[in-house]
Design a protein around this motif. Structure first.
Motif, PDB file in Angstrom:
ATOM      1  N   PRO A  39      95.387 -56.840  10.276  1.00 33.25           N
ATOM      2  CA  PRO A  39      95.963 -57.343  11.519  1.00 33.25           C
ATOM      3  C   PRO A  39      96.170 -58.858  11.610  1.00 33.25           C
ATOM      4  O   PRO A  39      96.889 -59.301  12.499  1.00 33.25           O
ATOM      5  CB  PRO A  39      94.960 -56.896  12.593  1.00 33.25           C
ATOM      6  N   ILE A  40      95.548 -59.671  10.779  1.00 34.18           N
ATOM      7  CA  ILE A  40      95.569 -61.117  11.027  1.00 34.18           C
ATOM      8  C   ILE A  40      96.464 -61.875  10.054  1.00 34.18           C
ATOM      9  O   ILE A  40      97.489 -62.434  10.446  1.00 34.18           O
ATOM     10  CB  ILE A  40      94.133 -61.693  10.984  1.00 34.18           C
ATOM     11  N   PHE A  41      96.128 -61.874   8.779  1.00 31.76           N
ATOM     12  CA  PHE A  41      96.749 -62.829   7.856  1.00 31.76           C
ATOM     13  C   PHE A  41      98.005 -62.293   7.160  1.00 31.76           C
ATOM     14  O   PHE A  41      99.013 -62.986   7.074  1.00 31.76           O
ATOM     15  CB  PHE A  41      95.732 -63.265   6.793  1.00 31.76           C
ATOM     16  N   ILE A  42      97.967 -61.063   6.682  1.00 30.01           N
ATOM     17  CA  ILE A  42      99.064 -60.556   5.858  1.00 30.01           C
ATOM     18  C   ILE A  42     100.386 -60.477   6.618  1.00 30.01           C
ATOM     19  O   ILE A  42     101.440 -60.809   6.080  1.00 30.01           O
ATOM     20  CB  ILE A  42      98.700 -59.168   5.270  1.00 30.01           C
ATOM     21  N   PRO A  43     100.413 -60.048   7.901  1.00 32.43           N
ATOM     22  CA  PRO A  43     101.708 -59.913   8.578  1.00 32.43           C
ATOM     23  C   PRO A  43     102.472 -61.223   8.732  1.00 32.43           C
ATOM     24  O   PRO A  43     103.695 -61.208   8.857  1.00 32.43           O
ATOM     25  CB  PRO A  43     101.328 -59.355   9.959  1.00 32.43           C
ATOM     26  N   LEU A  44     101.802 -62.380   8.736  1.00 34.51           N
ATOM     27  CA  LEU A  44     102.489 -63.641   8.991  1.00 34.51           C
ATOM     28  C   LEU A  44     103.565 -63.954   7.950  1.00 34.51           C
ATOM     29  O   LEU A  44     104.718 -64.238   8.312  1.00 34.51           O
ATOM     30  CB  LEU A  44     101.467 -64.782   9.094  1.00 34.51           C
ATOM     31  N   PRO A  45     103.255 -63.911   6.639  1.00 37.24           N
ATOM     32  CA  PRO A  45     104.318 -64.148   5.658  1.00 37.24           C
ATOM     33  C   PRO A  45     105.437 -63.116   5.741  1.00 37.24           C
ATOM     34  O   PRO A  45     106.613 -63.443   5.542  1.00 37.24           O
ATOM     35  CB  PRO A  45     103.592 -64.064   4.307  1.00 37.24           C
ATOM     36  N   VAL A  46     105.051 -61.865   6.050  1.00 37.34           N
ATOM     37  CA  VAL A  46     106.061 -60.809   6.175  1.00 37.34           C
ATOM     38  C   VAL A  46     106.970 -61.085   7.363  1.00 37.34           C
ATOM     39  O   VAL A  46     108.183 -60.868   7.306  1.00 37.34           O
ATOM     40  CB  VAL A  46     105.384 -59.433   6.307  1.00 37.34           C
ATOM     41  N   MET A  47     106.398 -61.577   8.465  1.00 33.23           N
ATOM     42  CA  MET A  47     107.195 -61.907   9.642  1.00 33.23           C
ATOM     43  C   MET A  47     108.143 -63.067   9.357  1.00 33.23           C
ATOM     44  O   MET A  47     109.298 -63.061   9.784  1.00 33.23           O
ATOM     45  CB  MET A  47     106.279 -62.242  10.821  1.00 33.23           C
ATOM     46  N   ILE A  48     107.662 -64.067   8.611  1.00 33.39           N
ATOM     47  CA  ILE A  48     108.531 -65.193   8.239  1.00 33.39           C
ATOM     48  C   ILE A  48     109.678 -64.712   7.368  1.00 33.39           C
ATOM     49  O   ILE A  48     110.841 -65.094   7.556  1.00 33.39           O
ATOM     50  CB  ILE A  48     107.709 -66.284   7.521  1.00 33.39           C
ATOM     51  N   LEU A  49     109.343 -63.833   6.410  1.00 30.61           N
ATOM     52  CA  LEU A  49     110.392 -63.251   5.574  1.00 30.61           C
ATOM     53  C   LEU A  49     111.354 -62.423   6.419  1.00 30.61           C
ATOM     54  O   LEU A  49     112.564 -62.422   6.175  1.00 30.61           O
ATOM     55  CB  LEU A  49     109.754 -62.381   4.487  1.00 30.61           C
ATOM     56  N   GLY A  50     110.818 -61.740   7.434  1.00 28.62           N
ATOM     57  CA  GLY A  50     111.662 -60.954   8.325  1.00 28.62           C
ATOM     58  C   GLY A  50     112.632 -61.815   9.118  1.00 28.62           C
ATOM     59  O   GLY A  50     113.779 -61.428   9.337  1.00 28.62           O
ATOM     60  N   LEU A  51     112.175 -62.991   9.564  1.00 32.03           N
ATOM     61  CA  LEU A  51     113.062 -63.911  10.272  1.00 32.03           C
ATOM     62  C   LEU A  51     114.205 -64.365   9.374  1.00 32.03           C
ATOM     63  O   LEU A  51     115.360 -64.435   9.795  1.00 32.03           O
ATOM     64  CB  LEU A  51     112.272 -65.121  10.773  1.00 32.03           C
ATOM     65  N   PHE A  52     113.873 -64.670   8.127  1.00 30.01           N
ATOM     66  CA  PHE A  52     114.905 -65.082   7.170  1.00 30.01           C
ATOM     67  C   PHE A  52     115.897 -63.949   6.917  1.00 30.01           C
ATOM     68  O   PHE A  52     117.111 -64.155   6.945  1.00 30.01           O
ATOM     69  CB  PHE A  52     114.240 -65.509   5.861  1.00 30.01           C
ATOM     70  N   ALA A  53     115.364 -62.731   6.688  1.00 30.99           N
ATOM     71  CA  ALA A  53     116.237 -61.577   6.448  1.00 30.99           C
ATOM     72  C   ALA A  53     117.102 -61.267   7.667  1.00 30.99           C
ATOM     73  O   ALA A  53     118.272 -60.904   7.533  1.00 30.99           O
ATOM     74  CB  ALA A  53     115.393 -60.365   6.069  1.00 30.99           C
ATOM     75  N   SER A  54     116.525 -61.437   8.872  1.00 28.32           N
ATOM     76  CA  SER A  54     117.291 -61.192  10.104  1.00 28.32           C
ATOM     77  C   SER A  54     118.455 -62.163  10.228  1.00 28.32           C
ATOM     78  O   SER A  54     119.555 -61.786  10.649  1.00 28.32           O
ATOM     79  CB  SER A  54     116.372 -61.330  11.313  1.00 28.32           C
TER      80      SER A  54
END
Length: 252
Positions: free
Chosen positions: A211-226
């Protein structure tokens, strides 16, 4: 008995019901004989309100020597103008800048709303809030708008002569050229929908697992992909319009 019951269920399913295209559960609003996906409209209105608010705020006091916000707004406008200009051409692009800009900003805002806002924390009676582009009906509607736009562009410039493109360079290609116009909105809509849905699913799974650390890089990558998905959709829309405008006529 089992087989009879199974086939009786199959009979009541409509052979073709476009309104039933959906993935997952939805919060429905009843409007006469129609059911609307309520959670899609809620987030769509929020995205449009934010975009409209930023536009009004950023342009309320325009100056010859722009400040930071005006500089940012002018940079966005120039960026969107370049997309239209590069794909449509020097002589025709200005007419289509509002459409290309609207498509880009709405898709970008919708994608970012899904990537940044924890909609799952808001409980609904049924379904859940998510990015509008996470709904196949929204992406299909955007793709159909682009289809109408390039048909309108071609017919406005070349009249009925626009349809001569279907038999070029040879009439043998007529079925393929017609099929191409059907595949364009399909590819636009499913590409956008698939990428947004996959991104939100990945973030949700990682959030549940770590819940804490791993989703952050994925969310940043998601913003770029979006952002890339918004750029691809708007660029392809401009390219289709530019292709329709070429036709048989010459640029003014």
């Amino acid at each position: 008995m089992y087989h009879d019951h199974f086939y009786s269920q199959e009979i009541v399913i409509p052979f073709l019901d476009l309104s039933s295209v959906e993935v997952g559960k939805h919060l429905y609003w009843q409007l006469g004989n129609y059911k609307l996906h309520g959670q899609v409209f809620i987030v769509t209105w929020l995205v449009m309100s934010v975009l409209l608010g930023i536009a009004i705020w950023g342009t309320r006091t325009l100056k010859r020597i722009p400040a930071r916000l005006q500089n940012f707004m002018e940079y966005i406008l120039e960026f969107l103008q370049d997309i239209a200009k590069n794909q449509i051409g020097e002589h025709e692009y200005r007419t289509w800048v509002p459409y290309i800009a609207t498509i880009f900003l709405f898709i970008l805002g919708s994608n970012w709303a899904g990537a940044l806002v924890p909609w799952k924390l808001i409980n609904l009676p049924e379904g859940e809030l998510a990015a509008p582009t996470n709904d196949i009906n929204t992406t299909v509607a955007l793709a159909l708008l682009t289809s109408f736009a390039y048909f309108y562009a071609g017919l406005r410039k070349n009249g009925l002569g626009y349809f001569a493109r279907y038999i070029e360079p040879t009439p043998v290609l007529l079925p393929i050229n017609i099929l191409e116009d059907f595949t364009k909105p399909l590819s636009l809509s499913f590409r956008l929908f698939g990428n947004v849905l996959a991104d939100e699913l990945v973030v949700s799974v990682f959030t549940l697992l770590v819940p804490i650390f791993i989703p952050l890089p994925v969310m940043i990558l998601g913003l770029f992909a979006s952002s890339i998905q918004a750029l691809i959709f708007s660029t392809l829309s401009a390219a289709y319009i530019g292709e329709a405008l070429e036709g048989h006529g010459e640029h003014d």
